[in-house]
Design an enzyme around this catalytic site. Structure first.
Site, PDB file in Angstrom:
ATOM      1  N   CYS A  97       0.756   7.500  -9.124  1.00 23.60           N
ATOM      2  CA  CYS A  97       1.248   7.996  -7.746  1.00 23.60           C
ATOM      3  C   CYS A  97       0.044   8.081  -6.844  1.00 23.60           C
ATOM      4  O   CYS A  97      -1.079   7.905  -6.984  1.00 23.60           O
ATOM      5  CB  CYS A  97       1.828   9.471  -7.973  1.00 23.60           C
ATOM      6  SG  CYS A  97       0.599  10.890  -8.612  1.00 23.60           S
ATOM      7  N   SER A  98       0.229   8.339  -5.738  1.00 25.89           N
ATOM      8  CA  SER A  98      -0.620   7.998  -4.650  1.00 25.89           C
ATOM      9  C   SER A  98      -1.457   9.140  -4.363  1.00 25.89           C
ATOM     10  O   SER A  98      -2.753   8.929  -3.807  1.00 25.89           O
ATOM     11  CB  SER A  98      -0.176   7.733  -3.246  1.00 25.89           C
ATOM     12  OG  SER A  98       0.609   6.326  -3.524  1.00 25.89           O
ATOM     13  N   SER A  99      -1.315  10.280  -4.354  1.00 33.57           N
ATOM     14  CA  SER A  99      -2.076  11.554  -4.171  1.00 33.57           C
ATOM     15  C   SER A  99      -2.157  12.512  -5.293  1.00 33.57           C
ATOM     16  O   SER A  99      -1.071  12.658  -6.194  1.00 33.57           O
ATOM     17  CB  SER A  99      -1.603  11.994  -2.875  1.00 33.57           C
ATOM     18  OG  SER A  99      -0.474  12.550  -2.705  1.00 33.57           O
TER      19      SER A  99
END
Length: 316
Positions: A97-99
């Protein structure tokens, strides 16, 4: 030059994979004569089952089978194994996931539920804008190593969705080339390409198509975010206008909806904290719009981040 005895033994092995329709000798055994001895040749109806021997007039019984000796049933020969046939499927899982605000657990659960051991699942919280993703590279390295040590196994690189792999068509195409070069198979558990994907097969074109579509969607989100920021700035609201649905309200909706409640049932408990409609309930359309925007941010967080960065650059 092939030794005649070796060639004869090879022919006998192939013939004896079949039972004889004439003398009823079982597979793994030579043919037998009417007197109960090992026959000097294999019966025609038996050796013609072997395509490469079908045109021969006779196939002699090798000396090690004891032609003329009392016949005894032998041990059935093992079925031939195609060297290109995988003996097992081995999966390596990857989740991303990105963050830090996004959650990985649902991806990890999906991969584990697909039968992948936890020690073969690699995960990280990192943006696809970062070109070097350590756990992604580690997962690919593990898949390559397994394939090198078990070439007859099908090694499958498994992710939950295509968007976990790369940020644009170029990266995804490069990944397809890498998988092809190392004989790896890609598997996606959800999304438009759910299922197995062999980069060396016809699915390559379809994979490229969906990669291009994902890139287009990302660009559309970036542009719409930029337009919203620009419109708000023209009205003096730099950074965007205050949302009707705040982050706290959105988290409440997401949590309660996950517990089975409907948006219609949640809406009366929400109150707008600021602005002209302070103290009023937000409209259902505002809630659904906020949920849709949330889904977009979850799907393509990099596009939203890039839009804010681009807008900030124009303000300088």
């Amino acid at each position: 030059m092939t030794d005649p005895q070796t060639a004869l033994a090879s022919e006998a092995d192939d013939v004896e994979r079949h039972a004889c329709p004439r003398c009823h000798a079982s597979s793994g055994s030579p043919c037998r004569s009417r007197s109960g001895a090992v026959a000097g040749t294999y019966h025609t109806g038996r050796f013609t089952k072997v395509p490469r021997l079908a045109k021969l007039l006779r196939v002699p019984t090798p000396a090690d089978r004891g032609p003329g000796q009392p016949w005894r049933p032998g041990t059935p020969a093992p079925a031939p194994v195609d060297p290109d046939t995988p003996s097992a499927d081995i999966r390596i899982g990857y989740a991303r996931c990105s963050s830090l605000t996004q959650e990985l657990q649902s991806q990890l659960d999906a991969l584990a539920g697909h039968g992948i051991p936890r020690d073969k699942i690699f995960s990280e919280k990192i943006s696809t804008r970062v070109r070097v993703r350590p756990q992604f590279e580690a997962a690919l390295a593990a898949a390559r190593e397994i394939k090198a040590h078990a070439p007859h196994c099908r090694v499958i690189f498994t992710v939950n969705e295509m968007k976990r792999l790369g940020r644009d068509a170029a990266e995804l195409t490069a990944l397809a080339d890498h998988l092809t070069a190392h004989g790896l198979v890609l598997e996606m558990l959800a999304g438009p390409l759910q299922g197995m994907y062999d980069p060396s097969g016809p699915g390559r074109l379809l994979f490229g198509f969906f990669a291009a579509m994902a890139e287009t969607e990302r660009e559309n989100i970036r542009e719409s975010t930029l337009e919203g920021l620009d419109a708000a700035a023209r009205k003096g609201n730099h950074g965007g206008r205050p949302p009707v649905i705040t982050d706290d309200m959105l988290h409440t909706v997401l949590r309660r909806r996950a517990n089975g409640e409907t948006v219609e049932g949640i809406q009366p408990d929400l109150l707008i904290p600021t602005g002209r409609r302070k103290g009023h309930n937000p409209s259902l359309s505002s809630i659904y719009r906020a949920l849709a925007e949330h889904d977009k941010r979850q799907a393509y967080p990099d596009a939203v981040e890039q839009a804010h960065a681009d807008f900030a650059a124009t303000e300088q």
